[in-house]
Design an enzyme around this catalytic site. Structure first.
Site, short mmCIF file in Angstrom:
data_model
loop_
_atom_site.label_atom_id
_atom_site.label_comp_id
_atom_site.label_asym_id
_atom_site.label_seq_id
_atom_site.Cartn_x
_atom_site.Cartn_y
_atom_site.Cartn_z
N ALA A 120 2.65 4.43 -0.81
CA ALA A 120 2.59 5.25 -2.02
C ALA A 120 2.54 6.72 -1.63
CB ALA A 120 1.34 4.92 -2.84
N LEU B 202 0.81 -1.22 0.00
CA LEU B 202 0.00 0.00 0.00
C LEU B 202 0.84 1.27 0.00
CD1 LEU B 202 -1.69 -1.95 2.51
CD2 LEU B 202 -3.36 -0.43 1.47
N ASN C 56 -19.04 16.64 -5.88
CA ASN C 56 -18.33 17.18 -4.71
C ASN C 56 -19.22 18.16 -3.94
OD1 ASN C 56 -16.06 15.71 -5.36
ND2 ASN C 56 -15.16 17.36 -6.58
N SER D 117 1.66 7.40 -12.24
CA SER D 117 2.63 6.60 -11.48
C SER D 117 1.99 5.30 -10.99
CB SER D 117 3.20 7.41 -10.31
OG SER D 117 2.22 7.64 -9.32
N LYS D 118 0.72 5.35 -10.60
CA LYS D 118 0.05 4.12 -10.16
C LYS D 118 -0.18 3.18 -11.34
CE LYS D 118 -1.35 3.13 -6.61
NZ LYS D 118 -0.73 2.46 -5.41
N THR E 197 -5.62 1.97 -7.58
CA THR E 197 -6.73 2.92 -7.61
C THR E 197 -7.51 2.84 -8.92
OG1 THR E 197 -7.15 5.30 -7.78
CG2 THR E 197 -4.97 4.60 -8.36
N ASP E 198 -8.77 3.28 -8.89
CA ASP E 198 -9.54 3.36 -10.13
C ASP E 198 -9.08 4.51 -11.02
OD1 ASP E 198 -10.50 5.48 -8.61
OD2 ASP E 198 -12.61 5.00 -8.85
N GLU E 199 -8.23 5.41 -10.46
CA GLU E 199 -7.82 6.59 -11.23
C GLU E 199 -6.96 6.22 -12.44
OE1 GLU E 199 -6.78 10.02 -8.84
OE2 GLU E 199 -7.96 9.24 -7.16
N TYR F 44 -0.12 11.49 -10.41
CA TYR F 44 -0.39 10.41 -9.45
C TYR F 44 -0.89 9.17 -10.17
CZ TYR F 44 -3.23 7.62 -6.20
OH TYR F 44 -3.80 6.58 -5.51
N THR G 93 8.62 6.61 -5.29
CA THR G 93 7.93 5.67 -4.38
C THR G 93 6.99 4.72 -5.14
OG1 THR G 93 8.07 7.06 -2.43
CG2 THR G 93 6.22 5.53 -2.51
P1 NAD Z 1 -1.56 7.56 2.53
O1 NAD Z 1 -0.92 8.68 1.81
O2 NAD Z 1 -2.51 7.85 3.64
O3 NAD Z 1 -0.44 6.59 3.15
C1 NAD Z 1 0.67 6.19 2.44
C2 NAD Z 1 1.63 5.51 3.39
O4 NAD Z 1 2.79 5.09 2.63
C3 NAD Z 1 2.14 6.42 4.51
O5 NAD Z 1 2.13 5.72 5.75
C4 NAD Z 1 3.56 6.77 4.08
O6 NAD Z 1 4.43 7.02 5.19
C5 NAD Z 1 3.96 5.50 3.34
N1 NAD Z 1 5.03 5.74 2.35
C6 NAD Z 1 5.07 6.72 1.41
N2 NAD Z 1 6.22 6.64 0.72
C7 NAD Z 1 6.91 5.58 1.21
C8 NAD Z 1 8.16 4.98 0.89
N3 NAD Z 1 8.94 5.48 -0.08
N4 NAD Z 1 8.56 3.89 1.60
C9 NAD Z 1 7.77 3.38 2.59
N5 NAD Z 1 6.59 3.92 2.94
C10 NAD Z 1 6.15 5.01 2.26
O7 NAD Z 1 -2.26 6.68 1.40
P2 NAD Z 1 -3.62 5.87 1.44
O8 NAD Z 1 -4.72 6.78 1.09
O9 NAD Z 1 -3.67 5.08 2.69
O10 NAD Z 1 -3.41 4.89 0.20
C11 NAD Z 1 -2.78 3.62 0.36
C12 NAD Z 1 -2.73 2.93 -0.98
O11 NAD Z 1 -4.05 2.76 -1.49
C13 NAD Z 1 -1.95 3.69 -2.06
O12 NAD Z 1 -1.23 2.78 -2.83
C14 NAD Z 1 -3.05 4.37 -2.88
O13 NAD Z 1 -2.62 4.57 -4.21
C15 NAD Z 1 -4.15 3.34 -2.80
N6 NAD Z 1 -5.52 3.84 -2.92
C16 NAD Z 1 -5.94 4.91 -2.18
C17 NAD Z 1 -7.26 5.34 -2.29
C18 NAD Z 1 -7.79 6.48 -1.43
O14 NAD Z 1 -8.94 6.90 -1.62
N7 NAD Z 1 -7.03 7.00 -0.48
C19 NAD Z 1 -8.14 4.70 -3.16
C20 NAD Z 1 -7.66 3.60 -3.91
C21 NAD Z 1 -6.36 3.19 -3.78
P1 TYD Z 2 -9.34 14.07 -3.36
O1 TYD Z 2 -9.86 13.76 -2.00
O2 TYD Z 2 -8.06 14.80 -3.48
O3 TYD Z 2 -9.29 12.69 -4.16
P2 TYD Z 2 -9.02 12.39 -5.74
O4 TYD Z 2 -8.61 13.64 -6.41
O5 TYD Z 2 -7.91 11.40 -5.71
O6 TYD Z 2 -10.30 11.85 -6.24
O7 TYD Z 2 -10.45 14.91 -4.13
C1 TYD Z 2 -11.76 14.42 -4.30
C2 TYD Z 2 -12.54 15.42 -5.13
O8 TYD Z 2 -12.70 16.62 -4.38
C3 TYD Z 2 -11.82 15.82 -6.41
O9 TYD Z 2 -12.78 15.99 -7.45
C4 TYD Z 2 -11.17 17.15 -6.06
C5 TYD Z 2 -12.14 17.75 -5.05
N1 TYD Z 2 -11.54 18.63 -4.01
C6 TYD Z 2 -12.08 19.91 -3.79
O10 TYD Z 2 -13.03 20.35 -4.47
N2 TYD Z 2 -11.52 20.68 -2.81
C7 TYD Z 2 -10.46 20.25 -2.06
O11 TYD Z 2 -9.97 21.01 -1.19
C8 TYD Z 2 -9.95 18.93 -2.28
C9 TYD Z 2 -8.79 18.42 -1.48
C10 TYD Z 2 -10.53 18.16 -3.27
#
Ligand code: NAD
Ligand code: TYD
Length: 352
Positions: A88, A86, A257, A161-162, A133-135, A158, A105
């Site tokens: 990232a 996870l 949003n 890279s994913k 991610t779905d992105e 982002y 990373t």
């Molecule tokens: P986050 O940013 O909250 O956490 C990322 C973690 O990775 C942190 O603990 C950070 O310290 C660690 N990290 C970053 N760089 C590192 C490195 N070089 N070496 C070791 N550790 C490192 O992210 P998240 O939202 O918990 O997402 C986790 C995973 O799920 C990611 O791969 C993200 O792409 C994926 N994901 C996230 C979402 C979402 O909505 N947040 C949705 C789908 C998939």
């Molecule tokens: P975000 O939580 O950054 O997730 P992602 O871009 O990966 O989907 O953003 C979710 C949506 O909210 C996105 O359309 C951007 C918007 N957004 C705002 O309108 N204001 C904000 O301050 C942030 C952080 C996001």
């Protein structure tokens, strides 16, 4: 240590989703050793695991996954049998400001892990579960859903890279027969979410009566899933998913949003004893995100049909629980919003 059934390396276990995955595996599988490997960037916080870090099957290693020797060292030290990856850089806005950290990373770090697993694992049953991610699928118009067959079309640094990391994962499966599994999930929300992402940032600003910055017109659409349900999907795929397959994860829960933020304002006005409409008046439209993807929406029917997974609660319930968590965890919020968060906020929103 030798008596554990599996020795699972969870990378990024101190982050938002990672901490929920670590918590679930530690408590549901006491016969697994869970090694959390995390660099502890701004997004990583060991306080996210304060309720489970005492458990006898938990270990923590502070490493950077870009450092190949450090990754090998952890594999050797514990005899790692499986990986749930996870770690990232995860925030689109930060990737627009500086893509290189995302390449390091998300791409180099992932390849380091794949390479190490390939060298370490000889023949026995192992799993390398890559969390994505779905992105990676790009941006949808008004209709349609992302399926596992949707062609990749990443548009932000982002998601690029994913997408690259996903391709390397599948390349290691096809080329070296590394036993990989992959999941591509929609936007998560829940406790321990760093307040740079939409929902926790809005909760924080509503609580503090600060402006609520909506990018563009607020008509972009995201598909939201409770983080605990994402962790249960990862559990299902890790244990029962097919090797070499990817699974979309989502709960058919699309919101613009602006509608989401208005709903959040209503929920918080009620919880904070404010008059109706008080928080909504904080909404401020700001300059749009560059290359802002219009709509994400996930078809998770493969996961549901093959593995019997489904979300456990409604968005209304999940959001209510999430707000309650933020309102009762002042210390956590204080910790993550002091120091560099203030600079980040000023840089991103100061002149927007
Ligand atoms: P986050 O940013 O909250 O956490 C990322 C973690 O990775 C942190 O603990 C950070 O310290 C660690 N990290 C970053 N760089 C590192 C490195 N070089 N070496 C070791 N550790 C490192 O992210 P998240 O939202 O918990 O997402 C986790 C995973 O799920 C990611 O791969 C993200 O792409 C994926 N994901 C996230 C979402 C979402 O909505 N947040 C949705 C789908 C998939
Ligand atoms: P975000 O939580 O950054 O997730 P992602 O871009 O990966 O989907 O953003 C979710 C949506 O909210 C996105 O359309 C951007 C918007 N957004 C705002 O309108 N204001 C904000 O301050 C942030 C952080 C996001």
């Amino acid at each position: 240590m030798e008596n554990f059934d599996r020795k699972i390396l969870v990378t990024g276990g101190a982050g938002f989703i990672g901490s929920h995955v670590v918590r679930r595996f530690l408590t549901n599988y006491p016969n697994y050793l869970i090694v959390n490997a995390d660099k502890l960037t701004y997004a990583g916080n060991l306080a996210n695991l304060s309720d489970v870090e005492h458990l006898p099957n938990y270990r923590f290693e502070k490493i950077d996954i870009v450092d190949a020797e450090a990754v090998k060292g952890v594999f050797n030290k514990y005899g790692i049998t499986d990986v749930i990856h996870l770690a990232a850089e995860s925030h689109v806005d930060r990737s627009i400001e500086g893509p290189m950290e995302f390449v390091m990373t998300n791409v180099v770090g992932t390849v380091n892990l794949l390479h190490t697993a390939k060298d370490a694992w000889k023949g026995e049953a192992h799993v390398f579960h890559h969390v994505s991610t779905d992105e990676v699928y790009g941006s949808l118009g008004d209709t349609g859903l992302f399926t596992e067959a949707t062609p990749y079309d990443p548009r932000s640094p982002y998601s690029a890279s994913k997408a690259s990391s996903d391709h390397f994962v599948m390349a290691f499966y096809h080329t070296y027969h590394l036993p990989v599994k992959m999941s591509n999930c929609s936007n998560n929300y829940g406790s321990h979410h760093f307040p740079e992402k939409l929902i926790p940032l809005m909760i924080h600003n509503i609580q503090n009566k600060k402006p609520l910055p909506i990018y563009g017109k607020g008509d972009n659409i995201r598909d939201w899933l409770w983080v605990v349900d994402h962790a249960s999907a990862i559990d299902a795929i890790f244990h029962k998913g097919r090797i070499g397959e990817s699974y979309n994860v989502g709960g058919l829960n699309e919101w613009t949003n602006i509608e989401l933020v208005k709903f959040l304002c209503k929920v918080m006005d009620e919880k904070l004893g404010r008059t109706t409409g008080e928080s909504e008046s904080l909404i401020t439209y700001v300059t749009d995100r560059a290359g802002h993807d219009k709509r994400y929406a996930i078809d998770a029917s493969k996961l549901e049909k093959e593995l019997g997974w489904k979300p456990s609660i409604t968005f209304e319930e999940g959001l209510s629980k999430t707000v309650d968590w933020y309102l009762s965890n002042h210390e956590w919020v204080e910790k993550v919003t002091s120091g560099s968060y203030q600079e980040y906020y000023e840089t991103m929103y100061g002149n927007r």
